[in-house]
Design a protein around this motif. Structure first.
Motif, mmCIF file in Angstrom:
data_model
loop_
_atom_site.group_PDB
_atom_site.id
_atom_site.type_symbol
_atom_site.label_atom_id
_atom_site.label_comp_id
_atom_site.label_asym_id
_atom_site.label_seq_id
_atom_site.Cartn_x
_atom_site.Cartn_y
_atom_site.Cartn_z
ATOM 1 N N GLU A 75 6.731 -1.798 10.153
ATOM 2 C CA GLU A 75 6.917 -3.250 10.207
ATOM 3 C C GLU A 75 5.586 -3.950 9.957
ATOM 4 N N ARG A 76 5.621 -5.006 9.158
ATOM 5 C CA ARG A 76 4.414 -5.794 8.920
ATOM 6 C C ARG A 76 4.167 -6.698 10.121
ATOM 7 N N LEU A 77 2.967 -6.691 10.639
ATOM 8 C CA LEU A 77 2.624 -7.515 11.795
ATOM 9 C C LEU A 77 2.755 -8.994 11.457
ATOM 10 N N GLY A 78 3.323 -9.780 12.375
ATOM 11 C CA GLY A 78 3.432 -11.210 12.148
ATOM 12 C C GLY A 78 2.072 -11.835 11.891
ATOM 13 N N GLY A 79 2.000 -12.684 10.888
ATOM 14 C CA GLY A 79 0.741 -13.326 10.535
ATOM 15 C C GLY A 79 -0.015 -12.632 9.429
ATOM 16 N N VAL A 80 0.369 -11.388 9.085
ATOM 17 C CA VAL A 80 -0.297 -10.695 7.980
ATOM 18 C C VAL A 80 0.066 -11.394 6.671
ATOM 19 N N ARG A 81 -0.952 -11.741 5.899
ATOM 20 C CA ARG A 81 -0.755 -12.414 4.615
ATOM 21 C C ARG A 81 -0.997 -11.402 3.503
ATOM 22 N N ALA A 82 0.037 -11.135 2.725
ATOM 23 C CA ALA A 82 -0.023 -10.083 1.707
ATOM 24 C C ALA A 82 0.372 -10.641 0.348
ATOM 25 N N ILE A 83 -0.567 -10.633 -0.597
ATOM 26 C CA ILE A 83 -0.310 -11.109 -1.959
ATOM 27 C C ILE A 83 -0.957 -10.138 -2.946
ATOM 28 N N TYR A 84 -0.539 -10.222 -4.193
ATOM 29 C CA TYR A 84 -1.199 -9.380 -5.209
ATOM 30 C C TYR A 84 -1.288 -10.148 -6.519
ATOM 31 N N GLN A 85 -2.214 -9.696 -7.377
ATOM 32 C CA GLN A 85 -2.378 -10.238 -8.719
ATOM 33 C C GLN A 85 -2.450 -9.074 -9.695
ATOM 34 N N GLN A 86 -1.932 -9.303 -10.889
ATOM 35 C CA GLN A 86 -2.052 -8.305 -11.940
ATOM 36 C C GLN A 86 -3.251 -8.671 -12.812
ATOM 37 N N LEU A 87 -4.284 -7.845 -12.753
ATOM 38 C CA LEU A 87 -5.444 -8.028 -13.613
ATOM 39 C C LEU A 87 -5.212 -7.265 -14.910
ATOM 40 N N GLU A 88 -6.208 -7.235 -15.742
ATOM 41 C CA GLU A 88 -6.026 -6.631 -17.069
ATOM 42 C C GLU A 88 -5.678 -5.151 -16.981
ATOM 43 N N ASP A 89 -6.372 -4.421 -16.115
ATOM 44 C CA ASP A 89 -6.126 -2.977 -16.050
ATOM 45 C C ASP A 89 -5.920 -2.465 -14.618
ATOM 46 N N THR A 90 -5.801 -3.392 -13.657
ATOM 47 C CA THR A 90 -5.577 -2.984 -12.271
ATOM 48 C C THR A 90 -4.691 -4.000 -11.556
ATOM 49 N N LEU A 91 -4.199 -3.594 -10.398
ATOM 50 C CA LEU A 91 -3.573 -4.517 -9.459
ATOM 51 C C LEU A 91 -4.600 -4.870 -8.393
ATOM 52 N N LEU A 92 -4.582 -6.098 -7.937
ATOM 53 C CA LEU A 92 -5.461 -6.497 -6.854
ATOM 54 C C LEU A 92 -4.588 -6.915 -5.676
ATOM 55 N N LEU A 93 -4.504 -6.040 -4.679
ATOM 56 C CA LEU A 93 -3.755 -6.318 -3.464
ATOM 57 C C LEU A 93 -4.693 -7.001 -2.467
ATOM 58 N N SER A 94 -4.279 -8.149 -1.941
ATOM 59 C CA SER A 94 -5.114 -8.902 -1.004
ATOM 60 C C SER A 94 -4.379 -9.029 0.329
ATOM 61 N N ILE A 95 -5.005 -8.526 1.382
ATOM 62 C CA ILE A 95 -4.407 -8.533 2.716
ATOM 63 C C ILE A 95 -5.397 -9.183 3.686
ATOM 64 N N ASN A 96 -5.028 -10.344 4.212
ATOM 65 C CA ASN A 96 -5.838 -11.016 5.226
ATOM 66 C C ASN A 96 -7.329 -11.056 4.886
ATOM 67 N N GLY A 97 -7.616 -11.490 3.666
ATOM 68 C CA GLY A 97 -9.002 -11.708 3.270
ATOM 69 C C GLY A 97 -9.711 -10.493 2.718
ATOM 70 N N GLU A 98 -9.028 -9.345 2.611
ATOM 71 C CA GLU A 98 -9.623 -8.148 2.029
ATOM 72 C C GLU A 98 -8.899 -7.798 0.740
ATOM 73 N N ASN A 99 -9.671 -7.397 -0.279
ATOM 74 C CA ASN A 99 -9.116 -7.030 -1.579
ATOM 75 C C ASN A 99 -9.084 -5.506 -1.736
ATOM 76 N N TYR A 100 -7.972 -5.012 -2.288
ATOM 77 C CA TYR A 100 -7.808 -3.581 -2.514
ATOM 78 C C TYR A 100 -7.365 -3.348 -3.958
ATOM 79 N N PRO A 101 -8.277 -2.912 -4.850
ATOM 80 C CA PRO A 101 -7.884 -2.603 -6.237
ATOM 81 C C PRO A 101 -6.990 -1.360 -6.263
ATOM 82 N N LEU A 102 -5.925 -1.432 -7.051
ATOM 83 C CA LEU A 102 -4.978 -0.329 -7.154
ATOM 84 C C LEU A 102 -4.571 -0.138 -8.607
ATOM 85 N N PRO A 103 -4.121 1.060 -8.975
ATOM 86 C CA PRO A 103 -3.644 1.283 -10.341
ATOM 87 C C PRO A 103 -2.390 0.459 -10.637
ATOM 88 N N LEU A 104 -2.208 0.100 -11.885
ATOM 89 C CA LEU A 104 -1.030 -0.674 -12.277
ATOM 90 C C LEU A 104 0.270 0.062 -11.964
#
Length: 381
Positions: free
Chosen positions: A308-337
């Motif tokens: 379960e995702r903790l209440g208040g956790v903010r989770a968004i992502y963006q598709q960059l040119e060659d990676t995914l950028l997962l952003s969770i509560n102010g931290e960025n996590y680059p991931l493969p597409l």
């Protein structure tokens, strides 16, 4: 789980006709509504140091606001008083479920769930908000008036903690009963007063202004040691007046600054960081015995577990040119597409099970990232 019904509108019709355009009364938006929290529980939260709360009173039109935390509730009188608690979704999992029906609005726009308890004639007075809000009526009844934006309306401070607006012409004048919902766009004056002891739930949305954005971006530029390129003028020529700043020089300075905004990687990393930051503290409980990446891989491959995702956790992502950028509560996590399906399981749902994660065929980098998030208490089982 709460099921939202927006009168006879589908979600897209609501967005087309009302979102950020005009207010809407939604009768029985939640049928057979049951309060997810009791007034006594709300009061308990207001006693906590880490939770933002206040009491507003209006005895004999003398408006007063008191900041929590509270040791007692003598100021919450039998009439003319309201207790307000911010970001209850960060601390109360049942109340957090009220956000789910409104997630047809993108994650990054949703702010928090504020809950108020009012005694008869209690409220915060006529005021303006610069963000969208859905107000859900829980226990009791409340009389609401809502107007249309009017730039001539004057705002004034009842005291340092309470900004109000002068009386306005209402286009909605109604009594909300349990399960009724008001949608109020930014800039629409509104006021609500309890008819009887009443609980209200306000789903608020983020609307950063230019000052907030530029200030945050400047901080990011400094934190990442970016923006080191200096002004140059290789084609400098003599001029009649040494004191004149030429338009061409103004344009060069502007171009130098715009180059940072046009740096797509820098901009998107900042944007993910700032839009995923939580504005309020959270009930984080990191694991006392952290699990390893190998253990997480084993869980995903062989066990039917639900996180379960903790209440208040903010989770968004963006598709960059060659990676995914997962952003969770102010931290960025680059991931493969290739992790797009796994990422959307985290960002688009309150719960994720290991069978679905396994079917998404997550990369080792994703498993390492998810392990970190679980160990930090962002997801739990």
């Amino acid at each position: 789980m709460y099921q939202l019904k927006i009168n006879n509108l589908c979600e897209q019709e609501f967005l087309n006709q009302y979102w950020q355009k005009k207010p809407l009364l939604i009768k029985q938006g939640f049928t057979d509504f049951q309060d997810p929290i009791e007034a006594e529980e709300l009061a308990g939260l207001a006693m906590e140091e880490s939770i933002e709360s206040r009491i507003v009173t209006n005895h004999n039109n003398d408006w007063q606001a008191y900041q929590g935390p509270f040791e007692d509730f003598e100021k919450l009188t039998e009439q003319h008083s309201t207790l307000l608690v911010q970001a209850v979704d960060h601390w109360h999992s049942d109340a957090a479920q009220l956000l789910h029906p409104f997630r047809f609005i993108p994650n990054w726009r949703i702010d928090d769930l504020m809950i108020s308890y009012s005694t008869p004639k209690g409220g915060v007075g006529p005021h303006l908000d610069q963000y969208d809000v859905f107000i859900i009526q829980g226990e009791g009844k409340r009389h609401w008036r809502v107007g249309l934006p009017d730039p001539t309306l004057k705002q004034f401070a009842q005291n340092k903690k309470l900004l109000q607006v002068e009386q306005f012409e209402a286009v909605i004048d109604c009594i909300l009963e349990p399960g009724d919902i008001l949608y109020i766009p930014p800039g629409c004056p509104h006021e609500g007063y309890a008819i009887e002891n009443a609980l209200n739930y306000s789903v608020g949305f983020r609307a950063p202004n230019q000052q907030d954005l530029f200030s945050s971006f400047a901080d990011h530029v400094i934190d990442t040691d970016s923006g080191q390129k200096r002004y140059t003028d290789h084609t400098l020529a003599l001029r009649d007046s040494k004191g004149e700043l030429l338009q061409s020089e103004t344009d060069k300075v502007k171009t130098l600054m715009q180059a940072l905004l046009n740096n797509d990687e820098l901009f998107k990393h900042w944007l993910g960081n700032t839009l995923s930051q939580a504005k309020h503290e959270m009930d984080l409980a990191p694991l006392e015995e952290p699990i390893t990446c190998e253990q997480m891989s084993e869980l995903i491959a062989n066990n039917a577990e639900e996180f379960e995702r903790l209440g208040g956790v903010r989770a968004i992502y963006q598709q960059l040119e060659d990676t995914l950028l997962l952003s969770i509560n102010g931290e960025n996590y680059p991931l493969p597409l290739c992790d797009l399906n796994a990422v959307t399981l985290l960002t688009d749902h309150d719960y994720v099970n290991t069978d679905d994660l396994n079917a998404a065929q997550p990369s080792l980098v994703f498993i390492q990232t998810f392990t970190t998030l679980v160990n930090e208490g962002m997801w739990f089982n």
